[in-house]
Design a protein around this motif. Structure first.
Motif, PDB file in Angstrom:
ATOM      1  N   GLN A   1       0.833  -1.204   0.000  1.00 45.61           N
ATOM      2  CA  GLN A   1       0.000   0.000   0.000  1.00 45.61           C
ATOM      3  C   GLN A   1       0.873   1.261   0.000  1.00 45.61           C
ATOM      4  O   GLN A   1       0.594   2.230  -0.731  1.00 45.61           O
ATOM      5  CB  GLN A   1      -0.928   0.000   1.211  1.00 45.61           C
ATOM      6  CG  GLN A   1      -1.917   1.151   1.265  1.00 45.61           C
ATOM      7  CD  GLN A   1      -3.004   1.040   0.198  1.00 45.61           C
ATOM      8  OE1 GLN A   1      -3.284  -0.048  -0.297  1.00 45.61           O
ATOM      9  NE2 GLN A   1      -3.593   2.164  -0.167  1.00 45.61           N
ATOM     10  N   MET A   2       1.939   1.243   0.784  1.00 44.81           N
ATOM     11  CA  MET A   2       2.833   2.405   0.846  1.00 44.81           C
ATOM     12  C   MET A   2       3.505   2.643  -0.510  1.00 44.81           C
ATOM     13  O   MET A   2       3.690   3.797  -0.926  1.00 44.81           O
ATOM     14  CB  MET A   2       3.889   2.194   1.937  1.00 44.81           C
ATOM     15  CG  MET A   2       3.321   2.174   3.350  1.00 44.81           C
ATOM     16  SD  MET A   2       4.585   1.831   4.609  1.00 44.81           S
ATOM     17  CE  MET A   2       5.431   3.393   4.669  1.00 44.81           C
ATOM     18  N   MET A   3       3.845   1.552  -1.192  1.00 44.16           N
ATOM     19  CA  MET A   3       4.453   1.679  -2.519  1.00 44.16           C
ATOM     20  C   MET A   3       3.474   2.328  -3.491  1.00 44.16           C
ATOM     21  O   MET A   3       3.830   3.275  -4.218  1.00 44.16           O
ATOM     22  CB  MET A   3       4.878   0.301  -3.037  1.00 44.16           C
ATOM     23  CG  MET A   3       5.472   0.309  -4.433  1.00 44.16           C
ATOM     24  SD  MET A   3       5.880  -1.345  -5.049  1.00 44.16           S
ATOM     25  CE  MET A   3       7.471  -1.607  -4.276  1.00 44.16           C
ATOM     26  N   ALA A   4       2.220   1.868  -3.494  1.00 49.21           N
ATOM     27  CA  ALA A   4       1.206   2.433  -4.388  1.00 49.21           C
ATOM     28  C   ALA A   4       0.976   3.911  -4.094  1.00 49.21           C
ATOM     29  O   ALA A   4       0.844   4.739  -5.014  1.00 49.21           O
ATOM     30  CB  ALA A   4      -0.091   1.646  -4.260  1.00 49.21           C
ATOM     31  N   GLU A   5       0.916   4.253  -2.808  1.00 48.83           N
ATOM     32  CA  GLU A   5       0.695   5.650  -2.441  1.00 48.83           C
ATOM     33  C   GLU A   5       1.857   6.531  -2.885  1.00 48.83           C
ATOM     34  O   GLU A   5       1.657   7.666  -3.341  1.00 48.83           O
ATOM     35  CB  GLU A   5       0.472   5.747  -0.935  1.00 48.83           C
ATOM     36  CG  GLU A   5      -0.851   5.135  -0.485  1.00 48.83           C
ATOM     37  CD  GLU A   5      -1.033   5.141   1.027  1.00 48.83           C
ATOM     38  OE1 GLU A   5      -0.182   5.739   1.721  1.00 48.83           O
ATOM     39  OE2 GLU A   5      -2.023   4.562   1.509  1.00 48.83           O
ATOM     40  N   ASP A   6       3.081   6.018  -2.741  1.00 43.91           N
ATOM     41  CA  ASP A   6       4.231   6.790  -3.198  1.00 43.91           C
ATOM     42  C   ASP A   6       4.174   7.012  -4.712  1.00 43.91           C
ATOM     43  O   ASP A   6       4.441   8.111  -5.203  1.00 43.91           O
ATOM     44  CB  ASP A   6       5.532   6.073  -2.830  1.00 43.91           C
ATOM     45  CG  ASP A   6       6.087   6.545  -1.490  1.00 43.91           C
ATOM     46  OD1 ASP A   6       5.650   7.605  -1.022  1.00 43.91           O
ATOM     47  OD2 ASP A   6       6.957   5.851  -0.924  1.00 43.91           O
ATOM     48  N   TYR A   7       3.824   5.967  -5.449  1.00 49.18           N
ATOM     49  CA  TYR A   7       3.751   6.113  -6.897  1.00 49.18           C
ATOM     50  C   TYR A   7       2.683   7.129  -7.300  1.00 49.18           C
ATOM     51  O   TYR A   7       2.855   7.889  -8.256  1.00 49.18           O
ATOM     52  CB  TYR A   7       3.485   4.766  -7.568  1.00 49.18           C
ATOM     53  CG  TYR A   7       4.730   3.904  -7.695  1.00 49.18           C
ATOM     54  CD1 TYR A   7       5.949   4.464  -8.070  1.00 49.18           C
ATOM     55  CD2 TYR A   7       4.687   2.537  -7.463  1.00 49.18           C
ATOM     56  CE1 TYR A   7       7.082   3.697  -8.187  1.00 49.18           C
ATOM     57  CE2 TYR A   7       5.818   1.752  -7.583  1.00 49.18           C
ATOM     58  CZ  TYR A   7       7.022   2.338  -7.948  1.00 49.18           C
ATOM     59  OH  TYR A   7       8.157   1.579  -8.071  1.00 49.18           O
ATOM     60  N   LEU A   8       1.578   7.168  -6.556  1.00 46.95           N
ATOM     61  CA  LEU A   8       0.544   8.156  -6.852  1.00 46.95           C
ATOM     62  C   LEU A   8       1.054   9.564  -6.552  1.00 46.95           C
ATOM     63  O   LEU A   8       0.833  10.500  -7.325  1.00 46.95           O
ATOM     64  CB  LEU A   8      -0.721   7.858  -6.040  1.00 46.95           C
ATOM     65  CG  LEU A   8      -1.958   8.679  -6.412  1.00 46.95           C
ATOM     66  CD1 LEU A   8      -2.310   8.504  -7.890  1.00 46.95           C
ATOM     67  CD2 LEU A   8      -3.135   8.291  -5.532  1.00 46.95           C
ATOM     68  N   ARG A   9       1.758   9.727  -5.424  1.00 46.60           N
ATOM     69  CA  ARG A   9       2.360  11.042  -5.105  1.00 46.60           C
ATOM     70  C   ARG A   9       3.316  11.470  -6.223  1.00 46.60           C
ATOM     71  O   ARG A   9       3.309  12.624  -6.671  1.00 46.60           O
ATOM     72  CB  ARG A   9       3.136  10.966  -3.789  1.00 46.60           C
ATOM     73  CG  ARG A   9       2.296  10.852  -2.537  1.00 46.60           C
ATOM     74  CD  ARG A   9       3.173  10.984  -1.300  1.00 46.60           C
ATOM     75  NE  ARG A   9       2.413  10.684  -0.087  1.00 46.60           N
ATOM     76  CZ  ARG A   9       2.391   9.488   0.505  1.00 46.60           C
ATOM     77  NH1 ARG A   9       3.110   8.493   0.012  1.00 46.60           N
ATOM     78  NH2 ARG A   9       1.660   9.284   1.581  1.00 46.60           N
ATOM     79  N   MET A  10       4.159  10.529  -6.633  1.00 51.47           N
ATOM     80  CA  MET A  10       5.155  10.835  -7.661  1.00 51.47           C
ATOM     81  C   MET A  10       4.485  11.213  -8.977  1.00 51.47           C
ATOM     82  O   MET A  10       4.893  12.168  -9.649  1.00 51.47           O
ATOM     83  CB  MET A  10       6.081   9.627  -7.851  1.00 51.47           C
ATOM     84  CG  MET A  10       6.948   9.323  -6.621  1.00 51.47           C
ATOM     85  SD  MET A  10       7.552   7.607  -6.567  1.00 51.47           S
ATOM     86  CE  MET A  10       8.736   7.624  -7.902  1.00 51.47           C
TER      87      MET A  10
END
Length: 737
Positions: free
Chosen positions: A106-115
């Protein structure tokens, strides 16, 4: 333009099963303040695409972040004209490569969305480059042999005007000196039809022919080339759209052959090229007394596949020997004809021609090291017959024909001799990729007058991904100048090069890039007020797209640019950028990554991945449902050569624990689409390590790895081992600052 962001999250293909979609939506609307955020079960469906179009029409959405599958797929579905689009890869590089519903996933997906949101907010819509000069759609073909004439005819058939320049007084090239030919379907020796091809060229009103001429100079770039052609003391100017380089080949110099092959010891020891000159008379006779030949031996690989002469196979010599052997047998069926070979190479349907020679009675002898013996005018061949296991002597020979190889004419520029060291001059080491001046193209480029050559003198081309492409945009080598080939392949090659030239004209006239970033409307922009004239952009550009003025200021020629961004990575002042790709944009994207505190024991690894191979390999890991370390955050880059060192500084100052550069294989057998990008990135990395050591930051925190698309199965272990190394080193001391 005034931007209005919209985020679209797809839940199909297992994304919704692996992630908390509501949490992602909350992140977009609350933390990232995106005004429009919508979720769809199948975003690439007609309904999903229509949802986006409706928001564009009704809500004014013009900056789209599509969180779904890899940007390498569905690009036609998510191609919305006049809109900024950023793709967030939640499928291959999150849902399919990480454990479902895990905190780290989940943290990986959220980071990719931020990026993705950060990058989209910094991007501008590219505006295609339109030169002020008039654009040309004419094609210049340099070389009037079979390849050049075929390319000219094919381009003319497609409706393009052609300027054909031939150095000799007449068209035809080497094929003009050939009596008969062997080509598809490889059943019989065929009549040479070169005169009909010459006539077709001369009668075509779309082809302007210059014979006894040369290209005096070639300036500009695709669609704005200016060609100066000299002929009989006169000079003509032509505006050109693209170029086909079909300069042809030269036979290897037989006087350089080993003495044991007998060349020069008897007039009856000749080359395969000299055989053609004899056969043109209609009778095959021996040079010493003009008697009809009765006994003939053909020796293959004379100086070929030999590190002391030509290290490569010239591809056509076996076919040529078979053709010439059959000609001898057809002249006199009772003649004795021998073909002495190391390995006989007649691939594909060429095997039928080999059988034809057997049926005609040609005798084949396999021997790796035959020797020609000349005594009192008599010629014989001594060879160890590998099939008999014994040494044989073939005597009383009227002719011995040596199969010398093909050398690209680019390796034999007429003024190469002028470049040789003169007496009294100091020894000067020639750079490996130096280009010796010749009379073929005479490019007025910062990086040389001709196409760069590979180690055997063939014009440079990416050997895996795109034949015909050279390191000079809009110039396409074809035929034996590109690699050794026969008649059938030369015709096919000429057609391919003509099509590439047409494609280049069509793309450039719309302001778009050619291969490998086909259709890219962006181009580098220079903020010249901060330029220090360091010349790194002009020297490092793999495609010679940037000239210099007398003060060292860069003079970009955008139609020559391949949009790799190597110049952007090279510039220490960071004055070069693209509207949708810049040093600051990627820097901000890196800074948007959420880095947990040290005590959370969740390190972060930034991966800068070449979009051509490494990023695709990471996608393939997901496609095969392989998993890798969840600390990884991937940013695709156009080429690793576009990496600016400030990105490493941004990463480490952000608290990211390690930076992994995934680029293509460089060096002799390079696989980099942009030739030297990975090599340049590796060189820059060596300088980073020195800086890190001075700052008491471990140099092992930054690593370069060469990755081909076929190395996907090695990536999980590579990423995991890098993570283990960072665990050993410990957290980034700048974390939390």
């Amino acid at each position: 333009m005034e931007k209005k962001l919209a985020v679209y999250i797809c839940t199909g293909c297992g994304i919704g099963d692996a992630l908390d979609i509501d949490q992602l939506s909350e992140l977009a609307t609350s933390e990232l303040s995106v005004p429009i955020c919508k979720v769809h079960a199948n975003l690439c469906s007609k309904e999903g695409a229509q949802l986006i179009r409706d928001d564009m029409a009704n809500e004014g959405a013009n900056t789209l972040v599509i969180a779904a599958c890899s940007p390498r797929v569905m690009y036609d579905v998510f191609n919305f004209e006049g809109t900024i689009i950023e793709r967030v890869n939640l499928r291959e590089q999150v849902a399919w490569s990480q454990p479902p519903k895990a905190e780290d996933t989940q943290m990986m997906a959220e980071d990719y969305l931020r990026m993705g949101v950060t990058k989209a907010s910094k991007m501008e819509l590219p505006e295609p480059y339109k030169p002020e000069e008039e654009l040309s759609r004419d094609i210049l073909v340099v070389g009037g042999g079979l390849t050049g004439m075929t390319a000219s005819l094919e381009a003319a058939k497609a409706g393009y005007s052609v300027v054909l320049v031939e150095k000799q007084a007449e068209l035809g090239g080497y094929q003009k000196k050939v009596g008969k030919k062997v080509t598809f379907p490889y059943k019989e020796v065929q009549t040479n039809d070169i005169d009909q091809i010459i006539q077709a060229v001369q009668q075509n009103d779309k082809i302007k022919v210059y014979t006894g001429a040369k290209v005096e100079s070639l300036t500009g770039g695709p669609c704005v080339f200016n060609a100066t052609i000299s002929q009989n003391g006169s000079k003509m100017e032509h505006r050109i759209g693209a170029v086909v380089q079909a300069a042809g080949w030269e036979p290897y110099d037989p006087t350089k052959l080993d003495a044991k092959l007998g060349y020069g010891a008897s007039p009856n020891v000749i080359t395969n090229v000299q055989f053609e000159e004899i056969s043109l008379s209609g009778k095959i006779t021996r040079p010493s007394d003009q008697k009809m030949v009765k006994n003939v031996a053909f020796l293959q690989c004379a100086g070929q596949r030999d590190p002391n002469h030509l290290p490569y196979c010239s591809s056509v010599c076996c076919f040529t020997a078979l053709k010439q052997a059959i000609e001898v047998k057809q002249q006199d069926p009772s003649s004795n004809v021998y073909v002495i070979y190391k390995e006989l190479r007649t691939p594909g349907q060429g095997e039928d021609f080999y059988r034809k020679a057997q049926e005609e009675g040609v005798i084949f002898v396999r021997s790796q090291d035959p020797e020609v013996l000349v005594s009192n005018g008599d010629v014989s061949v001594q060879a160890f017959d590998e099939l008999l296991g014994d040494t044989i002597v073939i005597g009383d020979l009227d002719l011995v024909v040596l199969a010398t190889g093909m050398v690209p004419r680019t390796a034999f520029g007429e003024d190469v001799k002028a470049k040789e060291k003169k007496e009294g001059e100091p020894e000067v080491e020639t750079p490996q990729d130096a280009i010796l001046a010749s009379d073929i193209l005479n490019l007025q480029y910062r990086q040389g007058p001709e196409l760069p050559g590979l180690k055997y003198g063939f014009p440079d081309s990416h050997f895996i991904c795109f034949p015909y492409e050279s390191r000079r945009t809009g110039i396409y080598p074809a035929g034996p100048v590109r690699r050794p080939m026969g008649v059938a392949n030369s015709i096919e090659d000429a057609t391919g090069a003509a099509l590439k030239a047409i494609q280049c004209i069509e793309l450039t006239s719309r302001g778009l890039a050619v291969h490998p970033r086909v259709g890219d409307a962006s181009f580098p922009e220079f903020f010249m007020q901060r330029c220090t004239q360091c010349k790194r952009c002009t020297e490092e550009c793999p495609f010679g797209a940037i000239n210099e003025d007398e003060k060292g200021n860069p003079l970009p020629q955008p139609t020559r640019c391949r949009r790799c961004g190597v110049c952007m990575g090279a510039c220490p002042e960071r004055i070069i950028s693209f509207k949708n790709y810049s040093v600051g944009m990627i820097g901000d994207t890196i800074k948007s990554i959420n880095v947990p505190e040290e005590y959370d024991e969740k390190p972060r690894i930034l991966v800068l991945a070449c979009e051509n191979d490494a990023y695709a390999a990471l996608d393939m890991v997901g496609l095969r449902r392989m998993t890798y370390n969840a600390w990884v955050r991937v940013i695709p880059v156009r080429c690793l050569g576009s990496m600016n060192l400030v990105w490493v500084a941004d990463s480490l100052s952000k608290g990211i624990d390690g930076v992994l550069l995934l680029g293509c294989q460089h060096g002799e057998n390079y696989q980099c689409h942009f030739i030297k990008g990975s090599e340049l990135a590796n060189i820059r990395l060596s300088k980073v390590k020195e800086t890190l050591d001075r700052l008491v930051l471990e140099s092992d925190r930054v690593r370069f790895e060469a990755v081909a698309i076929t190395d996907y199965d090695k990536l999980p272990a590579l990423l995991d081992s890098f993570a283990e190394k960072l665990n050993e080193i410990g957290p980034n001391p700048y974390k939390g600052y």
